[in-house]
Design an enzyme around this catalytic site. Structure first.
Site, PDB file in Angstrom:
ATOM      1  N   THR A   1       0.841  -1.208   0.000  1.00 31.34           N
ATOM      2  CA  THR A   1       0.000   0.000   0.000  1.00 31.34           C
ATOM      3  C   THR A   1       0.868   1.248   0.000  1.00 31.34           C
ATOM      4  O   THR A   1       2.030   1.202   0.413  1.00 31.34           O
ATOM      5  CB  THR A   1      -0.945   0.030   1.224  1.00 31.34           C
TER       6      THR A   1
ATOM      7  N   HIS B   1     -12.426  -3.497  11.060  1.00 35.47           N
ATOM      8  CA  HIS B   1     -12.393  -4.543  10.036  1.00 35.47           C
ATOM      9  C   HIS B   1     -10.958  -5.031   9.824  1.00 35.47           C
ATOM     10  O   HIS B   1     -10.689  -6.218   9.777  1.00 35.47           O
ATOM     11  CB  HIS B   1     -13.000  -3.978   8.744  1.00 35.47           C
TER      12      HIS B   1
ATOM     13  N   ASP C   1      -7.530  -5.343   0.428  1.00 40.08           N
ATOM     14  CA  ASP C   1      -8.486  -4.485  -0.242  1.00 40.08           C
ATOM     15  C   ASP C   1      -9.608  -4.249   0.764  1.00 40.08           C
ATOM     16  O   ASP C   1     -10.083  -5.192   1.402  1.00 40.08           O
ATOM     17  CB  ASP C   1      -9.007  -5.095  -1.542  1.00 40.08           C
TER      18      ASP C   1
HETATM   19  P1  IMP Z   1      -8.000   0.343  -1.014  1.00 35.71           P
HETATM   20  O1  IMP Z   1      -6.665   0.982  -0.861  1.00 35.71           O
HETATM   21  O2  IMP Z   1      -8.416   0.029  -2.394  1.00 35.71           O
HETATM   22  O3  IMP Z   1      -8.193  -0.817  -0.080  1.00 35.71           O
HETATM   23  O4  IMP Z   1      -9.020   1.485  -0.649  1.00 35.71           O
HETATM   24  C1  IMP Z   1      -9.624   1.531   0.525  1.00 35.71           C
HETATM   25  C2  IMP Z   1     -10.452   2.794   0.613  1.00 35.71           C
HETATM   26  O5  IMP Z   1     -11.558   2.463   1.440  1.00 35.71           O
HETATM   27  C3  IMP Z   1      -9.680   3.884   1.320  1.00 35.71           C
HETATM   28  O6  IMP Z   1      -9.112   4.788   0.416  1.00 35.71           O
HETATM   29  C4  IMP Z   1     -10.753   4.527   2.180  1.00 35.71           C
HETATM   30  O7  IMP Z   1     -11.454   5.464   1.418  1.00 35.71           O
HETATM   31  C5  IMP Z   1     -11.692   3.371   2.489  1.00 35.71           C
HETATM   32  N1  IMP Z   1     -11.283   2.700   3.740  1.00 35.71           N
HETATM   33  C6  IMP Z   1     -10.749   1.451   3.887  1.00 35.71           C
HETATM   34  N2  IMP Z   1     -10.476   1.196   5.177  1.00 35.71           N
HETATM   35  C7  IMP Z   1     -10.822   2.289   5.855  1.00 35.71           C
HETATM   36  C8  IMP Z   1     -10.755   2.634   7.226  1.00 35.71           C
HETATM   37  O8  IMP Z   1     -10.265   1.898   8.096  1.00 35.71           O
HETATM   38  N3  IMP Z   1     -11.234   3.845   7.547  1.00 35.71           N
HETATM   39  C9  IMP Z   1     -11.761   4.699   6.636  1.00 35.71           C
HETATM   40  N4  IMP Z   1     -11.812   4.453   5.342  1.00 35.71           N
HETATM   41  C10 IMP Z   1     -11.349   3.243   4.944  1.00 35.71           C
END
Ligand code: IMP
Length: 207
Positions: free
Chosen positions: A10, A190, A72
């Site tokens: 990430t 989560h 994800d």
């Molecule tokens: P990823 O990097 O594709 O997993 O994107 C996850 C997106 O979901 C993030 O950019 C946030 O907008 C939202 N998200 C995921 N986990 C959290 C959390 O713990 N708090 C708030 N937003 C979250």
């Protein structure tokens, strides 16, 4: 098998901070994509959290040849048929509910769009989902998932978290995740749940 380094796939600083804290006690060096010299781009273009997480874990793991954790995650809102879901990170820009242009930053724009779409809706229930894949190149891969149930606040509050934290009130609480300290959030989030399950599985596999 001895694991002394893990790459967290990430560039999201909020996520990275939480993963680092969750693995603190294990004395494993935690790297992020920003620590890697050569860069590759892996698109999150799949329709489910699991498919996206597997894709990221495989591609980064096979390229850098070190154990990888890829997550994800996203927010599913009942009244919006599960949106933003896998589109959480770029919700502002997708066709669903109209495209918004970035004002202050992406997180704030996503939040603004979500609040707009929920205006007048009685059901504000939602849940955060985290799917975590741990992949050791040419060896094995395992995955776990975690959920955090709650509701969407009418306005943002708190600046301790990231993403949708300022508008998410977990079940049995009266404050938003944006008002939680890191340790407190990890206990109920989560991501915290998914990582806890992952560590339990890994202990069985490695010992
Ligand atoms: P990823 O990097 O594709 O997993 O994107 C996850 C997106 O979901 C993030 O950019 C946030 O907008 C939202 N998200 C995921 N986990 C959290 C959390 O713990 N708090 C708030 N937003 C979250």
């Amino acid at each position: 098998m001895k694991i002394d380094k893990i790459l967290i796939a990430t560039t999201n600083k909020g996520k990275l901070r939480e993963f680092k804290k969750l693995f603190n006690e294990f004395g494993i060096e935690i790297l992020s994509l920003e620590d890697m010299d050569k860069k590759i781009n892996v698109e999150e273009d799949r329709k489910t959290f699991l498919e996206n997480a597997i894709k990221k874990a495989k591609e980064y793991g096979d390229f850098y040849k070190i154990p990888v954790i890829a997550e994800d995650a996203g927010l599913e809102v009942e009244a919006l048929n599960g949106y933003p879901g896998v589109y959480s990170a770029r919700f502002y820009s997708i066709d669903f509910g109209g495209k918004f242009s970035i004002e202050e930053n992406i997180d704030k724009t996503n939040v603004k769009k979500l609040l707009k779409l929920l205006e007048g809706k009685e059901n504000r229930k939602g849940r955060f989902v985290s799917v975590v894949v741990f992949y050791v190149p040419e060896n094995f891969g395992i995955w776990t998932e975690g959920y955090c149930y709650g509701s969407i606040a009418k306005q943002p509050k708190g600046d301790k978290g990231f993403g949708y934290d300022p508008i998410f009130i977990p079940e049995n609480y009266t404050k938003t995740l944006g008002e939680f300290d890191l340790e407190e959030k990890n206990k109920i989030s989560h991501r915290g749940q998914a990582v806890k399950k992952l560590i339990e599985k890994l202990k069985k596999l490695i010992n």
